[in-house]
Design a protein around this motif. Structure first.
Motif, short mmCIF file in Angstrom:
data_model
loop_
_atom_site.label_atom_id
_atom_site.label_comp_id
_atom_site.label_asym_id
_atom_site.label_seq_id
_atom_site.Cartn_x
_atom_site.Cartn_y
_atom_site.Cartn_z
N GLU A 1 100.39 -32.15 56.12
CA GLU A 1 99.94 -33.17 57.76
C GLU A 1 99.80 -32.12 58.62
O GLU A 1 99.36 -32.56 59.10
N GLY A 2 99.74 -30.78 57.98
CA GLY A 2 98.12 -30.33 59.01
C GLY A 2 99.00 -29.19 60.25
O GLY A 2 100.01 -30.12 60.76
N VAL A 3 98.25 -28.78 60.90
CA VAL A 3 98.37 -28.59 62.74
C VAL A 3 97.55 -29.01 62.76
O VAL A 3 96.09 -27.91 62.83
N PRO A 4 97.36 -30.09 64.01
CA PRO A 4 96.01 -30.65 64.48
C PRO A 4 95.47 -29.31 65.66
O PRO A 4 96.15 -28.43 66.17
N GLY A 5 94.42 -28.75 65.44
CA GLY A 5 93.34 -27.81 66.25
C GLY A 5 92.92 -26.72 65.76
O GLY A 5 92.45 -25.66 66.22
N ALA A 6 93.99 -26.97 63.53
CA ALA A 6 94.41 -25.03 63.48
C ALA A 6 93.54 -25.21 62.12
O ALA A 6 93.28 -24.51 61.28
N TYR A 7 94.98 -26.28 61.41
CA TYR A 7 94.39 -25.98 59.78
C TYR A 7 94.10 -28.12 59.38
O TYR A 7 95.43 -28.04 59.79
N PRO A 8 93.49 -27.68 58.82
CA PRO A 8 93.22 -29.60 58.75
C PRO A 8 94.03 -29.65 57.60
O PRO A 8 94.92 -29.44 57.37
N ALA A 9 94.82 -31.21 57.95
CA ALA A 9 95.58 -31.82 56.86
C ALA A 9 94.94 -31.74 56.01
O ALA A 9 93.63 -32.11 55.56
N LEU A 10 96.21 -32.19 54.75
CA LEU A 10 95.77 -31.92 53.28
C LEU A 10 96.34 -32.96 52.41
O LEU A 10 94.57 -34.30 51.99
N ALA A 11 96.96 -34.01 53.15
CA ALA A 11 97.47 -35.38 52.92
C ALA A 11 96.08 -36.30 53.71
O ALA A 11 95.75 -36.04 54.58
N GLY A 12 95.30 -37.51 52.90
CA GLY A 12 94.62 -38.79 52.93
C GLY A 12 93.49 -38.09 53.46
O GLY A 12 92.75 -38.56 53.64
N ASN A 13 92.36 -36.48 53.18
CA ASN A 13 91.93 -35.59 52.78
C ASN A 13 91.14 -35.53 51.77
O ASN A 13 90.98 -35.78 50.82
N ARG A 14 89.34 -36.60 52.09
CA ARG A 14 88.41 -36.80 50.93
C ARG A 14 88.47 -35.21 50.63
O ARG A 14 87.69 -35.76 49.28
N ALA A 15 88.39 -34.36 51.76
CA ALA A 15 87.79 -32.95 50.47
C ALA A 15 88.84 -32.88 49.61
O ALA A 15 88.72 -31.74 48.16
N VAL A 16 90.25 -33.72 49.71
CA VAL A 16 90.77 -33.04 48.57
C VAL A 16 90.55 -34.42 47.69
O VAL A 16 90.64 -33.79 46.38
N THR A 17 90.94 -35.31 47.89
CA THR A 17 90.25 -37.08 46.54
C THR A 17 89.26 -36.88 46.08
O THR A 17 89.77 -37.94 44.93
N MET A 18 88.78 -36.17 46.65
CA MET A 18 87.28 -36.28 45.83
C MET A 18 87.14 -36.40 44.43
O MET A 18 88.01 -36.18 43.74
N GLY A 19 86.71 -37.69 44.06
CA GLY A 19 86.10 -37.43 42.80
C GLY A 19 85.99 -35.87 42.43
O GLY A 19 86.14 -35.60 41.20
N GLN A 20 84.93 -35.29 42.52
CA GLN A 20 84.46 -33.86 42.32
C GLN A 20 84.98 -33.14 42.97
O GLN A 20 85.07 -32.82 43.79
N PRO A 21 85.67 -32.21 41.70
CA PRO A 21 86.52 -31.41 42.65
C PRO A 21 86.51 -29.58 43.48
O PRO A 21 86.88 -28.82 43.28
N ALA A 22 85.08 -29.39 42.23
CA ALA A 22 84.46 -28.26 43.14
C ALA A 22 84.69 -27.78 44.11
O ALA A 22 85.00 -26.61 43.73
N ASN A 23 84.45 -28.58 45.20
CA ASN A 23 84.74 -27.60 46.44
C ASN A 23 85.41 -27.39 47.01
O ASN A 23 86.22 -26.38 47.13
#
Ligand code: HEC
Ligand code: HEC
Ligand code: HEC
Length: 425
Positions: A336-358
């Protein structure tokens, strides 16, 4: 004998015809340059040019780290070798001191230097060609206001045949056409301004549009995402809301990302953090809103799927343990992250995007969001490259991609081996 001679003649004429055609394509629409120097520029014109230089992010490529601004010499790595940027300060011997506005315009619009040399598209004139003559003149006025720095340009480090002007002429015949920006009357003024900035000075396509093996932009798939060949960061598709598309967000949230580097949904990293840091954070709210109006109106086009690997259940379990041990303190047990400090990873497209390189890059090398006025002291993500072995990184990343309802494919250690190599760049 006669037939052979005939064949040779045909071959020679076809070759000559092709050469003439390529040569013509390389000078089409070029007007003769003039040497007329302008009167001293007004402070207003210089300020306008300074602003446009931010929009075009000219300084990033034209400055070596720690070196004098705009004096050039920075190596731009391409799959074909290294192209060094030029000295843009008004030094007469080594910079643009003897250039007229007309020479400068020809460089921006046609990709040709003062001495007639064709320029390499590592200088994104394939995009800047859309910049208006008025904006080109303002940029010129700004560059002339800089202190001159005597620093000779470095010779490019390109292999054969890429270093030859003939090869470049052929490339340009295939992939480059000088374009005059034309407003689309059916669209709003904001859309038009946004399109002008995104397609022109912003040169977003230079990273976000796929390229073919010869480095030409794929005109049929504008802004649809590509793996940056040397840096091996994936510049996600701006036409797919599951990647970098902003059509699913409010305009305010999208503007916030470009202005501050973070918003409720995302945080920029890697090369995009540089873009926000050096360029978009300095743009006016009006221009950012215009860019967003254009980006939100892009036709939605799902990104090409990445081939999925068979899932490995044990790995995922191990990944969950590692997540609890190394990541949950910041990103939360439930992502769930911490608003304003650590991004939430649940539902985050940086995590779910097809291409995992980043995603892999992020875990290996950590990173910071850019420091901007709206996010002055960003929190950092520590690197895990020394703490976690390849199979552990693969496990934790695969876990993220399957946890909390995510259905993205797992990541193998093979993906990692590649990305460990790229990560030092
Ligand atoms: C992505 C990197 C990059 C960016 C961004 C960039 N340039 Fe360049 N530029 C280069 C490189 C590399 C060259 C050298 C090309 C060559 O020598 O063939 C160059 C060459 C030039 C030249 C030709 C100079 C000469 O001596 O022939 C001009 C003029 C120029 N850039 C202006 C600009 C301006 C103005 C901007 C911002 C609007 C800008 N550049 C942004 C990489 C960049
Ligand atoms: C130097 C290459 C480069 C350029 C130029 C560039 N981008 Fe990006 N962009 C990336 C990369 C790599 C990512 C993926 C990293 C990330 O998500 O922050 C990205 C991500 C994004 C995202 C998604 C951010 C997120 O985290 O959801 C948006 C939106 C975006 N870019 C818009 C733009 C726009 C608009 C421009 C032009 C003004 C632009 N980019 C120019 C490389 C680039
Ligand atoms: C000390 C706190 C901290 C720890 C521990 C941490 N992170 Fe992060 N993480 C951050 C911060 C801050 C960011 C945003 C930085 C940035 O975007 O450059 C971030 C960004 C990310 C992102 C990118 C999110 C996005 O929207 O682009 C991913 C993925 C990620 N972390 C995964 C992990 C994983 C996996 C671990 C454990 C192996 C981990 N993090 C451990 C603080 C942390």
């Amino acid at each position: 004998m006669k037939r052979a001679l005939h064949g040779l003649l045909v071959l020679v004429s076809v070759t000559l015809g092709l050469v003439a055609w390529v040569a013509w394509l390389n000078v089409r629409a070029e007007l003769p340059v003039d040497e007329v120097m302008p009167p001293t520029a007004s402070a207003q014109l210089v300020a306008q040019g300074a602003y446009l230089a931010k929009a075009g992010n000219c300084m990033a490529c034209h400055t070596v780290q720690g070196g004098p601004p705009y004096a050039g010499g920075r190596g731009i790595e391409t799959p074909f070798g290294v192209v060094y940027s030029s000295n843009l300060t008004p030094d007469e011997a080594t910079g643009l001191g003897l250039w007229s506005p007309s020479h400068f315009w020809r460089a921006m619009h046609h990709g040709r230097s003062r001495d007639g040399r064709l320029l390499y598209p590592a200088f994104p004139y394939t995009e800047y060609t859309r910049v208006s003559r008025a904006d080109s003149d303002a940029l010129y006025a700004y560059l002339r206001s800089l202190p001159p720095v005597a620093q000779p340009n470095r010779a490019h480090d390109l292999g054969w045949p890429y270093r030859s002007q003939a090869a470049l002429a052929v490339w340009r015949a295939l992939y480059f056409k000088p374009l005059d920006w034309e407003a689309q009357p059916a669209q709003s003024a904001a859309w038009n301004r946004g399109a002008y900035l995104v397609q022109g000075l912003g040169h977003c396509a230079a990273c976000h549009t796929p390229r073919d093996a010869l480095g030409g932009l794929d005109a049929a798939r504008p802004l649809q995402g590509q793996m940056l060949p040397v840096q091996r960061w994936y510049a996600p598709s701006l036409t797919d809301p599951a990647e970098a598309g902003v059509m699913g967000w409010s305009a305010e949230e999208a503007v916030r990302l470009l202005r501050t580097g973070v918003n409720q949904h995302a945080v920029v990293t890697g090369p995009m953090a540089e873009v926000v840091f050096r360029s978009t954070q300095h743009l006016s709210d009006q221009d950012l809103s215009a860019m967003v109006a254009y980006l939100q109106a892009l036709p939605v086009q799902p990104a090409e799927p990445v081939a999925a690997l068979p899932s490995v259940p044990v790995q995922i379990k191990r990944g969950a343990q590692l997540y609890g041990q190394h990541c949950a303190a910041c990103h939360g047990e439930q992502g769930e992250g911490v608003p304003g400090a650590y991004p939430a990873l649940a539902g985050n497209r940086a995590v779910t995007m097809g291409q995992p390189a980043n995603l892999i890059r992020m875990v290996l090398q950590g990173g910071y969001a850019p420091a901007t006025e709206g996010n002055a002291r960003p929190h950092g993500m520590p690197p895990f490259r020394h703490q976690l072995a390849d199979d552990e990184v693969a496990a934790v990343v695969s876990y993220l991609r399957s946890a909390w309802g995510h259905q993205a494919g797992p990541v193998s250690t093979l993906d990692l081996v590649r990305d460990r190599g790229a990560e030092s760049r």
